[in-house]
Design a protein around this motif. Structure first.
Motif, short mmCIF file in Angstrom:
data_model
loop_
_atom_site.label_atom_id
_atom_site.label_comp_id
_atom_site.label_asym_id
_atom_site.label_seq_id
_atom_site.Cartn_x
_atom_site.Cartn_y
_atom_site.Cartn_z
N ARG A 151 0.55 -1.25 0.07
CA ARG A 151 -0.08 0.09 0.10
C ARG A 151 0.75 1.38 0.04
O ARG A 151 0.25 2.36 -0.31
CB ARG A 151 -0.88 0.04 1.24
N THR A 157 -11.51 3.04 -0.65
CA THR A 157 -12.19 2.55 0.39
C THR A 157 -13.69 2.75 0.24
O THR A 157 -14.53 1.80 0.53
CB THR A 157 -11.93 3.71 1.72
N LEU A 161 -2.95 10.38 -5.45
CA LEU A 161 -3.09 9.52 -4.44
C LEU A 161 -4.13 9.41 -3.45
O LEU A 161 -4.87 8.41 -3.08
CB LEU A 161 -1.65 9.46 -3.70
N SER A 162 -4.48 10.73 -3.12
CA SER A 162 -5.48 10.98 -2.07
C SER A 162 -6.82 10.56 -2.73
O SER A 162 -7.59 9.87 -1.96
CB SER A 162 -5.44 12.44 -1.60
N GLU A 200 -7.18 6.63 -2.98
CA GLU A 200 -6.96 5.92 -1.92
C GLU A 200 -8.45 6.17 -1.34
O GLU A 200 -9.21 5.10 -0.53
CB GLU A 200 -6.10 6.55 -0.95
N THR A 201 -9.13 7.20 -1.30
CA THR A 201 -10.42 7.58 -0.84
C THR A 201 -11.43 6.69 -1.79
O THR A 201 -12.27 5.93 -1.22
CB THR A 201 -10.73 8.98 -0.92
N SER A 228 -1.24 1.57 -5.48
CA SER A 228 -2.43 2.14 -5.10
C SER A 228 -3.54 2.49 -5.94
O SER A 228 -4.75 2.40 -6.24
CB SER A 228 -2.15 3.64 -4.63
#
Length: 473
Positions: free
Chosen positions: A376, A453, A445-446, A449-450, A382
């Motif tokens: 990760r 989820t 990336l942010s 990654e969100t 990612s």
């Protein structure tokens, strides 16, 4: 037809007068393995006191290197056990290079000039060429000299550009090669075939070639045409693999930019060069590299019948390790006018992040020295994770991914515009490039990654082991 297990890519090249902003564009998908992490690195300018010899860990190729090496970006693999495979980059002189587009030569040619087992191959090309050239034309000359003298271990196509010129270089055999300058108002889409057609030996402005190319072909009676010198006809193939694996991708690319031209996807005579019916942007090239025959019966996730959906090999598919578009805009200094757009993993399910050529720092996740398996901390994984989650329930989950991709494209454009407006007042373009590139990379990336989820949560109730109970029972 069973799809061959080839390491095979798709490329696009665009001249400066064919683009919306006057920049040159070259781009390519690096296709080989479905799970093979890539990194993004910066090699700083350096000078060695003594000559250094490059030694390939892949096939033993050796070459003495110049003592002065320019700074450049690159995308090496997670391991160098099979070679470096730096693949693509922009150097401090504003030269871009992408290597390679795998191509295939016919038996007659290779019988006369076999490939050289310890000659130059894909894994070494960017490393031994890009740091040592100051123009696209010089890149062609350097690689040409290496192939002519040291030989090549593979037949390949190589892309070069600077802010003024775009070149496509093809290795046709162990020592024979040709390169053509893409006309400023044209584009080319290449998909694992010899692509260059007529060679004009009286035009050294727009063509370069190996020293004895004409004589080699004449002496060995290799030209099948009654007139002219068509490199594709002489050195290339016209196989069933071309028909189903290669030419359909060229057809789709030309369909995107010249929809008014009626052509067959299995045609062996699609032209190398086209003049687009509209101007082309970096986003357009990214869309091509991310495509999978959308709007046709051949889209593997479309509405065609099962035969049609799996008839042709798409541009973007599971074995894409990374995609890149190298943009050079001569109206800005190279530090900001050069943009290395990088998509980790499958382009259709990832995002093309803009890294300015002047950067000296790469966010840790993009250069993370990950092993082969999922981690990760790695940017590659990612982005790859989101694609894997979407694949499991493609039609249910592709919408949220497309929304994030669109949102990021808008944000990237804002970052680029803001950065370029600061050029005139900035006294440190490297710092400016670092700040803007980090902002874009961290944002990508942010958001992914969100998104991951959210996709995991959405997938929780989509198991095939689910049971919808009648609450009235």
């Amino acid at each position: 037809m069973t799809e061959p297990n080839y390491s095979a890519c798709t490329s696009m090249l665009v001249g400066k007068n064919a683009t919306v902003d006057g920049s040159t564009l070259i781009g390519r998908n690096e296709d080989a393995k479905a799970a093979w992490p890539k990194r993004f690195v910066i090699h700083e300018h350096h000078v060695t006191k003594e000559p250094v010899t490059f030694h390939s860990t892949a096939n033993g190729f050796q070459l003495e290197l110049p003592q002065v090496a320019a700074k450049y970006t690159a995308t090496p693999e997670w391991t160098n056990s099979e070679g470096l495979f730096e693949e693509d980059g922009i150097n401090e002189h504003g030269v871009a290079m992408s290597a390679t587009e795998s191509t295939y030569a016919n038996d007659a040619v290779l019988g006369c000039d076999p490939l050289v087992p310890d000659g130059i191959g894909e894994e070494a090309m960017v490393t031994v060429v890009l740091p040592y050239v100051q123009s696209a034309r010089a890149g062609v000359e350097r690689l040409g000299e290496i192939v002519s003298t040291k030989g090549a271990s593979e037949t390949n196509g190589v892309l070069f550009s600077d802010a003024q010129e775009v070149w496509y270089f093809e290795i046709g055999s162990g020592h024979q090669w040709v390169a053509q300058r893409i006309p400023d108002d044209c584009y080319a889409v290449v998909a694992n075939q010899m692509a260059i057609e007529k060679v004009d030996f009286n035009d050294q402005v727009n063509f370069q070639w190996s020293p004895n190319l004409e004589q080699f072909v004449t002496d060995n009676h290799l030209n099948p045409d009654r007139h002219g010198f068509n490199f594709r006809h002489i050195f290339g193939t016209r196989s069933e693999m071309d028909t189903y694996y290669n030419t359909p991708r060229v057809w789709y690319g030309q369909r995107m930019f010249n929809p008014e031209i009626d052509q067959e996807p299995t045609s062996q005579d699609l032209p190398f060069l086209r003049k687009s019916s509209r101007l082309i942007s970096a986003t357009d090239v990214q869309a091509l590299l991310s495509s999978h025959y959308q709007g046709t019966p051949f889209d593997p996730v479309g509405t065609g019948d099962e035969f049609s959906k799996h008839r042709f090999r798409p541009m973007s598919f599971a074995k894409t390790q990374e995609s890149h578009v190298l943009q050079l805009d001569g109206s800005f200094p190279t530090e900001i006018g050069g943009i290395h757009w990088l998509s980790m993993g499958v382009g259709a399910e990832s995002t093309f992040v803009p890294f300015f050529a002047g950067i000296s720092e790469v966010p840790a996740a993009y250069q993370y020295p990950v092993g082969h398996d999922y981690d990760r901390k790695s940017a590659y994984w990612s982005f790859k994770l989101v694609g894997i989650l979407v694949d499991a329930h493609y039609h249910r989950l592709i919408g949220p991914l497309n929304d994030v991709q669109a949102e990021l494209r808008q944000s990237y454009r804002q970052i680029i515009n803001e950065t370029q407006t600061q050029v005139a007042t900035s006294n440190d373009l490297v710092a400016l490039a670092n700040q803007a590139s980090k902002r874009a990379a961290d944002l990508a990336l942010s958001r992914f990654e969100t998104l991951a989820t959210q996709l995991i949560t959405a997938s929780a109730d989509l198991s095939p082991l689910n049971y919808h109970q009648d609450l009235n029972l």
